[in-house]
Design a protein around this motif. Structure first.
Motif, PDB file in Angstrom:
ATOM      1  N   ALA A   1       6.450   4.411  -1.684  1.00  0.00           N
ATOM      2  CA  ALA A   1       5.319   4.435  -0.759  1.00  0.00           C
ATOM      3  C   ALA A   1       4.893   3.018  -0.388  1.00  0.00           C
ATOM      4  O   ALA A   1       4.583   2.734   0.784  1.00  0.00           O
ATOM      5  N   MET A   2       4.874   2.123  -1.362  1.00  0.00           N
ATOM      6  CA  MET A   2       4.516   0.733  -1.079  1.00  0.00           C
ATOM      7  C   MET A   2       5.511   0.121  -0.110  1.00  0.00           C
ATOM      8  O   MET A   2       5.130  -0.599   0.837  1.00  0.00           O
ATOM      9  N   GLY A   3       6.789   0.390  -0.314  1.00  0.00           N
ATOM     10  CA  GLY A   3       7.809  -0.150   0.587  1.00  0.00           C
ATOM     11  C   GLY A   3       7.626   0.334   2.015  1.00  0.00           C
ATOM     12  O   GLY A   3       7.792  -0.439   2.976  1.00  0.00           O
TER      13      GLY A   3
ATOM     14  N   ILE B   1       2.855  -5.920   5.735  1.00  0.00           N
ATOM     15  CA  ILE B   1       1.958  -6.444   4.714  1.00  0.00           C
ATOM     16  C   ILE B   1       2.762  -6.712   3.444  1.00  0.00           C
ATOM     17  O   ILE B   1       3.902  -6.250   3.305  1.00  0.00           O
ATOM     18  N   ASP B   2       2.159  -7.466   2.530  1.00  0.00           N
ATOM     19  CA  ASP B   2       2.889  -7.771   1.307  1.00  0.00           C
ATOM     20  C   ASP B   2       2.683  -6.683   0.252  1.00  0.00           C
ATOM     21  O   ASP B   2       1.930  -5.724   0.445  1.00  0.00           O
ATOM     22  N   GLU B   3       3.354  -6.861  -0.872  1.00  0.00           N
ATOM     23  CA  GLU B   3       3.339  -5.856  -1.941  1.00  0.00           C
ATOM     24  C   GLU B   3       1.934  -5.624  -2.502  1.00  0.00           C
ATOM     25  O   GLU B   3       1.526  -4.492  -2.736  1.00  0.00           O
ATOM     26  N   GLU B   4       1.188  -6.705  -2.682  1.00  0.00           N
ATOM     27  CA  GLU B   4      -0.157  -6.590  -3.239  1.00  0.00           C
ATOM     28  C   GLU B   4      -1.072  -5.803  -2.313  1.00  0.00           C
ATOM     29  O   GLU B   4      -1.844  -4.947  -2.752  1.00  0.00           O
ATOM     30  N   ALA B   5      -0.973  -6.060  -1.021  1.00  0.00           N
ATOM     31  CA  ALA B   5      -1.813  -5.363  -0.054  1.00  0.00           C
ATOM     32  C   ALA B   5      -1.450  -3.884   0.004  1.00  0.00           C
ATOM     33  O   ALA B   5      -2.326  -3.014   0.103  1.00  0.00           O
ATOM     34  N   ALA B   6      -0.161  -3.566  -0.059  1.00  0.00           N
ATOM     35  CA  ALA B   6       0.275  -2.175  -0.023  1.00  0.00           C
ATOM     36  C   ALA B   6      -0.250  -1.419  -1.242  1.00  0.00           C
ATOM     37  O   ALA B   6      -0.724  -0.277  -1.128  1.00  0.00           O
ATOM     38  N   PHE B   7      -0.193  -2.047  -2.402  1.00  0.00           N
ATOM     39  CA  PHE B   7      -0.688  -1.395  -3.611  1.00  0.00           C
ATOM     40  C   PHE B   7      -2.200  -1.200  -3.531  1.00  0.00           C
ATOM     41  O   PHE B   7      -2.733  -0.172  -3.963  1.00  0.00           O
ATOM     42  N   THR B   8      -2.904  -2.176  -2.961  1.00  0.00           N
ATOM     43  CA  THR B   8      -4.352  -2.079  -2.811  1.00  0.00           C
ATOM     44  C   THR B   8      -4.733  -0.887  -1.941  1.00  0.00           C
ATOM     45  O   THR B   8      -5.688  -0.161  -2.225  1.00  0.00           O
ATOM     46  N   VAL B   9      -3.973  -0.652  -0.877  1.00  0.00           N
ATOM     47  CA  VAL B   9      -4.228   0.489   0.002  1.00  0.00           C
ATOM     48  C   VAL B   9      -4.106   1.796  -0.774  1.00  0.00           C
ATOM     49  O   VAL B   9      -4.975   2.670  -0.705  1.00  0.00           O
ATOM     50  N   LEU B  10      -3.017   1.934  -1.523  1.00  0.00           N
ATOM     51  CA  LEU B  10      -2.802   3.154  -2.296  1.00  0.00           C
ATOM     52  C   LEU B  10      -3.889   3.342  -3.360  1.00  0.00           C
ATOM     53  O   LEU B  10      -4.420   4.438  -3.534  1.00  0.00           O
ATOM     54  N   ARG B  11      -4.205   2.286  -4.056  1.00  0.00           N
ATOM     55  CA  ARG B  11      -5.185   2.375  -5.136  1.00  0.00           C
ATOM     56  C   ARG B  11      -6.570   2.729  -4.606  1.00  0.00           C
ATOM     57  O   ARG B  11      -7.265   3.575  -5.177  1.00  0.00           O
ATOM     58  N   ARG B  12      -6.977   2.098  -3.500  1.00  0.00           N
ATOM     59  CA  ARG B  12      -8.309   2.359  -2.973  1.00  0.00           C
ATOM     60  C   ARG B  12      -8.415   3.788  -2.468  1.00  0.00           C
ATOM     61  O   ARG B  12      -9.422   4.463  -2.709  1.00  0.00           O
ATOM     62  N   TYR B  13      -7.374   4.279  -1.813  1.00  0.00           N
ATOM     63  CA  TYR B  13      -7.387   5.665  -1.334  1.00  0.00           C
ATOM     64  C   TYR B  13      -7.444   6.622  -2.521  1.00  0.00           C
ATOM     65  O   TYR B  13      -8.136   7.642  -2.493  1.00  0.00           O
ATOM     66  N   SER B  14      -6.735   6.281  -3.580  1.00  0.00           N
ATOM     67  CA  SER B  14      -6.741   7.095  -4.791  1.00  0.00           C
ATOM     68  C   SER B  14      -8.143   7.181  -5.377  1.00  0.00           C
ATOM     69  O   SER B  14      -8.623   8.265  -5.745  1.00  0.00           O
TER      70      SER B  14
ATOM     71  N   LYS C   1       5.073  13.816   3.123  1.00  0.00           N
ATOM     72  CA  LYS C   1       4.503  14.413   4.326  1.00  0.00           C
ATOM     73  C   LYS C   1       4.231  13.393   5.427  1.00  0.00           C
ATOM     74  O   LYS C   1       3.874  13.788   6.539  1.00  0.00           O
ATOM     75  N   GLY C   2       4.327  12.136   5.101  1.00  0.00           N
ATOM     76  CA  GLY C   2       4.046  11.114   6.097  1.00  0.00           C
ATOM     77  C   GLY C   2       2.564  10.936   6.352  1.00  0.00           C
ATOM     78  O   GLY C   2       2.177  10.248   7.293  1.00  0.00           O
ATOM     79  N   THR C   3       1.720  11.572   5.528  1.00  0.00           N
ATOM     80  CA  THR C   3       0.271  11.406   5.651  1.00  0.00           C
ATOM     81  C   THR C   3      -0.102  10.090   5.025  1.00  0.00           C
ATOM     82  O   THR C   3       0.025   9.900   3.826  1.00  0.00           O
ATOM     83  N   GLN C   4      -0.568   9.188   5.818  1.00  0.00           N
ATOM     84  CA  GLN C   4      -0.743   7.818   5.365  1.00  0.00           C
ATOM     85  C   GLN C   4      -2.157   7.522   4.912  1.00  0.00           C
ATOM     86  O   GLN C   4      -3.113   7.851   5.610  1.00  0.00           O
ATOM     87  N   PRO C   5      -2.345   6.940   3.740  1.00  0.00           N
ATOM     88  CA  PRO C   5      -3.678   6.499   3.324  1.00  0.00           C
ATOM     89  C   PRO C   5      -4.153   5.370   4.214  1.00  0.00           C
ATOM     90  O   PRO C   5      -3.361   4.648   4.808  1.00  0.00           O
ATOM     91  N   THR C   6      -5.457   5.235   4.281  1.00  0.00           N
ATOM     92  CA  THR C   6      -6.033   4.157   5.081  1.00  0.00           C
ATOM     93  C   THR C   6      -6.889   3.266   4.210  1.00  0.00           C
ATOM     94  O   THR C   6      -7.343   3.657   3.151  1.00  0.00           O
ATOM     95  N   GLY C   7      -7.142   2.073   4.660  1.00  0.00           N
ATOM     96  CA  GLY C   7      -7.970   1.142   3.897  1.00  0.00           C
ATOM     97  C   GLY C   7      -7.505  -0.268   4.091  1.00  0.00           C
ATOM     98  O   GLY C   7      -6.348  -0.513   4.435  1.00  0.00           O
ATOM     99  N   ASP C   8      -8.410  -1.216   3.904  1.00  0.00           N
ATOM    100  CA  ASP C   8      -8.075  -2.644   4.029  1.00  0.00           C
ATOM    101  C   ASP C   8      -7.437  -2.960   5.350  1.00  0.00           C
ATOM    102  O   ASP C   8      -6.502  -3.757   5.444  1.00  0.00           O
ATOM    103  N   GLY C   9      -7.885  -2.285   6.392  1.00  0.00           N
ATOM    104  CA  GLY C   9      -7.393  -2.600   7.713  1.00  0.00           C
ATOM    105  C   GLY C   9      -6.108  -1.911   8.086  1.00  0.00           C
ATOM    106  O   GLY C   9      -5.600  -2.089   9.176  1.00  0.00           O
TER     107      GLY C   9
END
Length: 237
Positions: free
Chosen positions: A185-187, A195-208, A225-233
């Protein structure tokens, strides 16, 4: 009289199966078979798991074992429920026909199934009221003595090791699977939004955190499902 030499041979053979992949079911089969073949007085044996009030028979040598397990589940009482509630490591019931005071529903119906006496050995418990037990049955009262109990303890030790190994393997496999799906998912986020790896993980974590979902579930939702989390822009499609 116990055939301790034959019993030791069986124990050694069971120990070797621990080295084989996916050997838990085979090991449990050998344990209950050895109980019937080697433990004096044992006519049937099985391993069950009690999760709260649900009984699952993992392995049994005959229908009598399954019927006893289902009966305990239906009546919500019996030796395995007592073991779970009181932490009894072992029980030996010399004559089931005399246990109607303790188990008003289970005892007479189990006796009607043809159970005269039984032994049970606690394999594990945890803080979620889960219990594993090895149970040995005889069709006659007073079938089990101290030697029978010692042999049962040894068989139970093998069963406990097998189940513990299976639990650890399953836990490790879930951890590996979670790490894989989170990385995938991060990839996808990194590639889609540059975005970089840290930003991708931040998006997932914040949505979680915001949606009270496990991180691996958020990642799987995105990858499956291709349903994408949102956050951090980063915004969904």
């Amino acid at each position: 009289m116990m055939d301790w030499r034959g019993f030791a041979t069986d124990m050694a053979a069971m120990a070797r199966t621990f080295l084989a992949r996916d050997s838990v079911a085979l090991t449990l089969d050998k344990i209950v078979e050895a109980a019937v073949q080697r433990v004096d007085g044992c006519d049937a044996a099985g391993v069950l798991v009690l999760r709260r009030d649900q009984v699952t028979t993992l392995v049994s040598t005959e229908q009598l074992v399954d019927d006893s397990d289902r009966l305990q589940e239906a009546e919500r009482e019996g030796p395995c429920f007592d073991a779970a509630g009181m932490g009894h490591a072992v029980f030996r019931i010399q004559d089931l026909s005399t246990e109607a005071v303790r188990w008003r529903s289970y005892a007479p119906r189990a006796h009607a199934l043809g159970i005269g006496s039984m032994m049970g050995f606690l394999l594990y418990t945890d803080d979620q009221d889960n219990l594993g037990a090895l149970n040995l049955y005889s069709r006659r009262p007073g079938a089990f003595d101290d030697d029978s109990e010692t042999a049962g303890w040894l068989l139970a030790a093998h069963a406990a090791v097998a189940l513990s190994g299976a639990h650890e393997h399953a836990t490790l496999q879930r951890a590996v699977d979670s790490r894989h799906v989170i990385g995938e998912a991060m990839g996808m986020l990194m590639e889609r939004h540059h975005i970089d790896e840290e930003a991708a993980f931040t998006v997932l974590r914040r949505y979680s955190q915001e949606n009270n979902l496990k991180l691996r579930d958020v990642a799987r939702q995105f990858t499956d499902k291709g349903t994408q989390p949102t956050g951090d822009g980063v915004h969904g499609p």
